[in-house]
Structure formats: C-alpha cells, structure tokens
Design a protein around this motif. Structure first.
Motif, PDB file in Angstrom:
ATOM      1  N   GLU A   1       0.840  -1.206   0.000  1.00 47.09           N
ATOM      2  CA  GLU A   1       0.000   0.000   0.000  1.00 47.09           C
ATOM      3  C   GLU A   1       0.874   1.255   0.000  1.00 47.09           C
ATOM      4  OE1 GLU A   1      -2.532  -0.561   3.393  1.00 47.09           O
ATOM      5  OE2 GLU A   1      -3.844  -1.955   2.333  1.00 47.09           O
ATOM      6  N   TYR A   2       1.918   1.233   0.824  1.00 49.07           N
ATOM      7  CA  TYR A   2       2.864   2.354   0.855  1.00 49.07           C
ATOM      8  C   TYR A   2       3.490   2.549  -0.540  1.00 49.07           C
ATOM      9  CZ  TYR A   2       7.656   4.061   1.051  1.00 49.07           C
ATOM     10  OH  TYR A   2       8.840   4.678   0.766  1.00 49.07           O
ATOM     11  N   LYS A   3       3.967   1.455  -1.163  1.00 48.15           N
ATOM     12  CA  LYS A   3       4.619   1.537  -2.469  1.00 48.15           C
ATOM     13  C   LYS A   3       3.650   2.078  -3.530  1.00 48.15           C
ATOM     14  CE  LYS A   3       8.318   0.410  -3.404  1.00 48.15           C
ATOM     15  NZ  LYS A   3       9.551   1.229  -3.466  1.00 48.15           N
ATOM     16  N   ALA A   4       2.385   1.705  -3.457  1.00 45.96           N
ATOM     17  CA  ALA A   4       1.387   2.215  -4.400  1.00 45.96           C
ATOM     18  C   ALA A   4       1.216   3.719  -4.230  1.00 45.96           C
ATOM     19  CB  ALA A   4       0.059   1.488  -4.212  1.00 45.96           C
ATOM     20  N   ARG A   5       1.224   4.178  -2.992  1.00 46.34           N
ATOM     21  CA  ARG A   5       1.106   5.617  -2.729  1.00 46.34           C
ATOM     22  C   ARG A   5       2.305   6.366  -3.303  1.00 46.34           C
ATOM     23  NH1 ARG A   5       0.263   6.218   3.513  1.00 46.34           N
ATOM     24  NH2 ARG A   5       0.186   8.409   2.952  1.00 46.34           N
ATOM     25  N   VAL A   6       3.488   5.829  -3.089  1.00 40.47           N
ATOM     26  CA  VAL A   6       4.706   6.476  -3.583  1.00 40.47           C
ATOM     27  C   VAL A   6       4.690   6.539  -5.109  1.00 40.47           C
ATOM     28  CG1 VAL A   6       7.225   6.252  -3.744  1.00 40.47           C
ATOM     29  CG2 VAL A   6       6.070   5.884  -1.552  1.00 40.47           C
ATOM     30  N   LYS A   7       4.225   5.488  -5.742  1.00 41.70           N
ATOM     31  CA  LYS A   7       4.179   5.425  -7.204  1.00 41.70           C
ATOM     32  C   LYS A   7       3.307   6.536  -7.785  1.00 41.70           C
ATOM     33  CE  LYS A   7       3.542   2.149 -10.950  1.00 41.70           C
ATOM     34  NZ  LYS A   7       3.195   0.783 -11.307  1.00 41.70           N
ATOM     35  N   LYS A   8       2.304   6.978  -7.034  1.00 40.34           N
ATOM     36  CA  LYS A   8       1.386   8.020  -7.497  1.00 40.34           C
ATOM     37  C   LYS A   8       1.953   9.434  -7.338  1.00 40.34           C
ATOM     38  CE  LYS A   8      -2.732   5.332  -6.398  1.00 40.34           C
ATOM     39  NZ  LYS A   8      -3.902   5.251  -5.507  1.00 40.34           N
ATOM     40  N   LEU A   9       3.043   9.569  -6.618  1.00 36.86           N
ATOM     41  CA  LEU A   9       3.623  10.895  -6.404  1.00 36.86           C
ATOM     42  C   LEU A   9       4.203  11.454  -7.703  1.00 36.86           C
ATOM     43  CD1 LEU A   9       5.555  10.269  -3.053  1.00 36.86           C
ATOM     44  CD2 LEU A   9       3.581  11.793  -3.368  1.00 36.86           C
ATOM     45  N   PRO A  10       4.235  12.776  -7.829  1.00 42.77           N
ATOM     46  CA  PRO A  10       4.932  13.371  -8.975  1.00 42.77           C
ATOM     47  C   PRO A  10       6.402  12.931  -8.967  1.00 42.77           C
ATOM     48  CG  PRO A  10       3.609  15.020  -7.838  1.00 42.77           C
ATOM     49  CD  PRO A  10       3.608  13.786  -6.972  1.00 42.77           C
ATOM     50  N   PRO A  11       7.034  12.872 -10.133  1.00 47.52           N
ATOM     51  CA  PRO A  11       8.380  12.298 -10.241  1.00 47.52           C
ATOM     52  C   PRO A  11       9.412  12.801  -9.231  1.00 47.52           C
ATOM     53  CG  PRO A  11       7.504  12.711 -12.413  1.00 47.52           C
ATOM     54  CD  PRO A  11       6.511  13.283 -11.432  1.00 47.52           C
TER      55      PRO A  11
ATOM     56  N   TYR B   1       9.055  14.147  -6.278  1.00 48.32           N
ATOM     57  CA  TYR B   1       8.697  13.721  -4.925  1.00 48.32           C
ATOM     58  C   TYR B   1       8.917  12.219  -4.767  1.00 48.32           C
ATOM     59  CZ  TYR B   1       6.666  18.351  -4.467  1.00 48.32           C
ATOM     60  OH  TYR B   1       6.494  19.710  -4.424  1.00 48.32           O
ATOM     61  N   ARG B   2       8.538  11.463  -5.800  1.00 47.34           N
ATOM     62  CA  ARG B   2       8.744  10.015  -5.784  1.00 47.34           C
ATOM     63  C   ARG B   2      10.238   9.693  -5.676  1.00 47.34           C
ATOM     64  NH1 ARG B   2       5.962   8.707 -10.004  1.00 47.34           N
ATOM     65  NH2 ARG B   2       7.672   8.884 -11.463  1.00 47.34           N
ATOM     66  N   THR B   3      11.060  10.391  -6.442  1.00 43.58           N
ATOM     67  CA  THR B   3      12.500  10.163  -6.404  1.00 43.58           C
ATOM     68  C   THR B   3      13.056  10.462  -5.016  1.00 43.58           C
ATOM     69  OG1 THR B   3      12.706  10.675  -8.756  1.00 43.58           O
ATOM     70  CG2 THR B   3      14.714  10.844  -7.417  1.00 43.58           C
ATOM     71  N   ALA B   4      12.598  11.538  -4.393  1.00 49.01           N
ATOM     72  CA  ALA B   4      13.055  11.885  -3.047  1.00 49.01           C
ATOM     73  C   ALA B   4      12.643  10.813  -2.035  1.00 49.01           C
ATOM     74  CB  ALA B   4      12.507  13.247  -2.631  1.00 49.01           C
ATOM     75  N   VAL B   5      11.399  10.358  -2.108  1.00 53.29           N
ATOM     76  CA  VAL B   5      10.925   9.327  -1.186  1.00 53.29           C
ATOM     77  C   VAL B   5      11.701   8.032  -1.397  1.00 53.29           C
ATOM     78  CG1 VAL B   5       8.957   7.864  -0.551  1.00 53.29           C
ATOM     79  CG2 VAL B   5       8.638  10.321  -0.861  1.00 53.29           C
TER      80      VAL B   5
END
Length: 123
Positions: free
Chosen positions: A22-32, A34-38
């Motif tokens: 669930e966490y990984k799915a949330r991260v995948k939805k972030l803008p690029p 933000y996703r890269t930072a996470v």
C-alpha cells in the motif's frame, strides 16, 4: 504470531506485506521529483532505519503522508528535508526507533562516558 514474525524478509524489515505494498502504491502516485526523493529516503532507511517492523511500517507511511501533502501544496523538496537530508532522515529515525537496539546502545555509550567523567572528577 504477528505478520512480521510469519513473513519473509519484507515482513521482518518493514512490517506486514500489505502495508508495504500500500505504501509503495502511494509512492508510485507521487509526482516524479517527490517520488525520487521518497525512494532515496527509503533506500537510506533500509540501511539505517528503525529496528522493529512496526516502527518501520509507520515511518514509511508517515514519509508517504508528508510527501503527498507537500506535493499537493507544491512545497519544494529542499523545504521538506532542509539543508541536510541525512539529518532530516536521522531525526525521523530517532522518533521511530525508541526502545530498539540502536537507542539502547546510544544510551549505554552516553552512560559509560558520563561514568568515566564522574570518576575523573572525583579523583
């Protein structure tokens, strides 16, 4: 027996698999950016993060929350992590690792040095 005790590597490191995915799915939805930072924070946490799976799961979820809000508000990455991203992550870890091995060893080190200092002062 908890999910973390029953599961494999992922469950032992980050908690129940369902929470992880669930966490990984949330991260995948972030803008690029933000996703890269996470993902960079995640890599760092995998090496230096909380000891217990429950703490790790909560920490990853809270990081996702923080970056989701920041992305929605358009907050710059540097404004989130500050001048020292390592210190930012270390502060997160300190908040989630209470009672773990690292905290016990830190306390033991501090106590030992304090004892030595007291002994030196009493001579």
């Amino acid at each position: 027996m908890s999910d973390a005790e029953k599961g494999g590597f992922i469950a032992r490191v980050i908690g129940p698999k369902r929470r992880w995915w669930e966490y990984k799915a949330r991260v995948k939805k972030l803008p690029p950016k933000y996703r890269t930072a996470v993902e960079a924070i995640e890599r760092y946490l995998m090496h230096f993060g909380p000891v217990t799976a429950d703490n790790a799961a909560a920490l990853f979820e809270d990081v996702a929350d923080l970056f989701e809000r920041a992305a929605a508000d358009g907050t710059p990455i540097r404004e989130i992590v500050g001048d020292d991203p390592v210190e930012f992550v270390e502060a997160l870890v300190r908040n989630y690792s209470k009672g773990g091995y690292v905290d016990r060893e830190r306390a033991r080190l501090i106590h030992t040095i304090d004892d030595i200092e007291r002994e030196e002062e009493n001579r």
